[in-house]
Design a protein around this motif. Structure first.
Motif, short mmCIF file in Angstrom:
data_model
loop_
_atom_site.label_atom_id
_atom_site.label_comp_id
_atom_site.label_asym_id
_atom_site.label_seq_id
_atom_site.Cartn_x
_atom_site.Cartn_y
_atom_site.Cartn_z
N MET A 58 41.92 2.14 -4.10
CA MET A 58 41.48 1.05 -4.96
C MET A 58 41.09 1.55 -6.35
SD MET A 58 39.52 -1.41 -2.27
CE MET A 58 39.41 -2.83 -3.36
N SER A 69 42.86 -9.36 -4.28
CA SER A 69 41.59 -9.53 -4.98
C SER A 69 40.59 -10.30 -4.10
CB SER A 69 41.81 -10.27 -6.30
OG SER A 69 42.44 -11.50 -6.05
N TYR A 75 35.39 -4.84 -0.95
CA TYR A 75 35.02 -3.47 -1.29
C TYR A 75 33.53 -3.22 -1.07
CZ TYR A 75 34.83 0.98 -3.69
OH TYR A 75 34.64 2.31 -3.98
N TYR A 340 44.69 -8.88 -10.12
CA TYR A 340 43.30 -9.11 -10.56
C TYR A 340 43.27 -9.91 -11.85
CZ TYR A 340 42.13 -5.50 -7.15
OH TYR A 340 41.98 -4.79 -6.00
N ARG A 372 36.69 -5.23 -6.50
CA ARG A 372 37.10 -4.00 -7.21
C ARG A 372 35.91 -3.04 -7.27
NH1 ARG A 372 40.70 -3.43 -12.40
NH2 ARG A 372 42.02 -2.11 -11.10
#
Ligand code: MTE
Ligand code: MO
Length: 388
Positions: A58, A69, A75, A340, A372
């Protein structure tokens, strides 16, 4: 191949004090104990390896790979796990090494070439394991007392550790299978310390280190986590900061009343902060997730990146290169792939929690995108380039 040499008797030092035969009583150093603790440690290493690979991909996304996304918290969960499980692995690794350390003094040291190689591979495994856990720990407190780059070293040693674990499990498979289930055989010394006692201590150790740190990402536990390097609610505008505007050397630039955002593309334009505020504003609730394991969610408002790109004449599928005022830093330039850039939640944020961004949060403008790593949420944005 058998080594056909006669080994002398063990040196006297190995027959004295704590090393003499019969020293290790009770169940603590039995193979079954090594298997029980090893299973937990192996699972922890596996979680760290997989979440670590994901984090690496990533952060260093190859051109040919499109990443989702969504979910916006993806994440946050995987990196929170990476760091929390890595911390929990510290007591597990210490105990595992302690359970098997009597084997260090086995005599003869090598029974065959194969056996010598196997012992060597355990040396590699222990070294790589200690390296990964200790560099990870130093990284979350942002202390880098070594002459190499953390990211590539931690990444490549992760592969070494994974290889060594695989080899170790393969070599020990018969032993692991043989001791996977609880056996009814009595411990070597029923009066010695018990396995259950040891496992209770291990469990308590894991529980304590986890509770003491996990609040940096599981925000309701913030108050309990006295050892967490970050608290999600401490910092300007109630949000942590990794690098301040002063620390990044951008104070003069961000206070310059003549600041303008430059957008390069088929129809380049510049815009003052007032002009950006006059464009359509959107508010999104998104977390900042630092690779170091802390994360915190907040309301961000500003202009959609896709609106800025459209205004610059970006064709469909274009991606974006974002520049910060901050020079000579790994965060000076950031590439944002199309998935994104076109997401309706990805903003050039101008406001945080209804107030203008604090200088330390990236004033006049910063990037905020869903799912992200924090390192890619560029602060003090000055220029963007549409790339096709
Ligand atoms: N220009 C610049 N942007 C940056 C950084 C930086 O040092 N310089 N740090 C990044 C990192 S590592 C994180 S986790 C987030 C932290 O955001 P915050 O300080 O607003 O909480 O910003 C990112 N953006
Ligand atoms: Mo970060």
């Amino acid at each position: 191949m058998k080594l056909d040499i006669r080994l002398p008797d063990p040196p006297a030092v190995l027959r004295r004090g704590p090393f003499r035969a019969g020293t290790f009583r009770g169940a603590l150093h039995e193979p079954r104990t090594a298997v029980v603790v090893g299973r937990l440690l192996g699972a922890a290493f596996l979680v760290c390896f997989l979440t670590g690979l994901l984090s690496h991909v990533m952060q260093h996304q190859p051109q040919w790979l499109a990443l989702p996304s969504r979910p916006v918290w993806g994440y946050r969960v995987t990196q929170g796990l990476h760091v929390a499980v890595g911390i929990a692995a510290v007591p597990l690794l210490l105990v595992k090494m302690w359970v098997v350390y009597p084997r260090l003094f086995a005599w003869p040291p090598a029974k065959s070439v194969g056996h010598a190689l196997e012992r060597l591979s355990i040396g590699v495994l222990v070294a790589a394991g200690i390296f990964e856990l200790s560099t990870g720990l130093f990284n979350i407190v942002q202390w880098y007392p070594w002459p190499f780059w953390f990211v590539p070293a931690h990444y490549w040693l992760g592969w070494v550790a994974a290889g060594a674990v695989t080899l170790h499990v393969a070599v020990k498979l018969p032993l692991i299978v043989g001791h996977w289930r609880r056996s009814r055989a009595a411990a070597a010394d029923p009066d010695g310390p018990s396995r259950r006692g040891l496992l209770t201590v291990v469990g308590a150790g894991v529980g304590v280190v986890t509770l003491a740190t996990v609040g940096q990402t599981v925000t309701p536990l913030g108050r309990v986590s006295v050892l967490a390097p970050r608290r999600a609610d401490i910092g300007p505008q109630g949000l942590p900061v990794n690098r301040t505007a002063f620390g990044a050397g951008v104070l003069d630039a961000v206070r310059d009343p003549g600041w303008r955002l430059e957008v390069m593309g088929p129809r380049p334009f510049t815009a003052t902060r007032e002009e950006l505020l006059a464009m359509a504003q959107h508010t999104v609730t998104l977390p900042i997730t630092c690779v170091e394991g802390w994360s915190a969610s907040a309301d961000w408002s500003g202009v959609r990146i896709r609106d800025l790109m459209a205004r610059a004449g970006a064709p469909a599928g274009a991606h974006l290169r974002v520049f910060s005022h901050e020079r000579f830093s790994p965060y000076s330039v950031m590439d944002m792939p199309d998935e994104y850039a076109r997401d309706s939640l990805t903003l050039l944020a101008l406001m945080l929690r209804g107030e203008p961004l604090a200088e330390d949060h990236g004033y006049p403008a910063r990037i905020i995108a869903p799912n992200r790593p924090g390192v890619l949420q560029t602060k003090w944005v000055t220029r963007m380039e549409v790339l096709t």
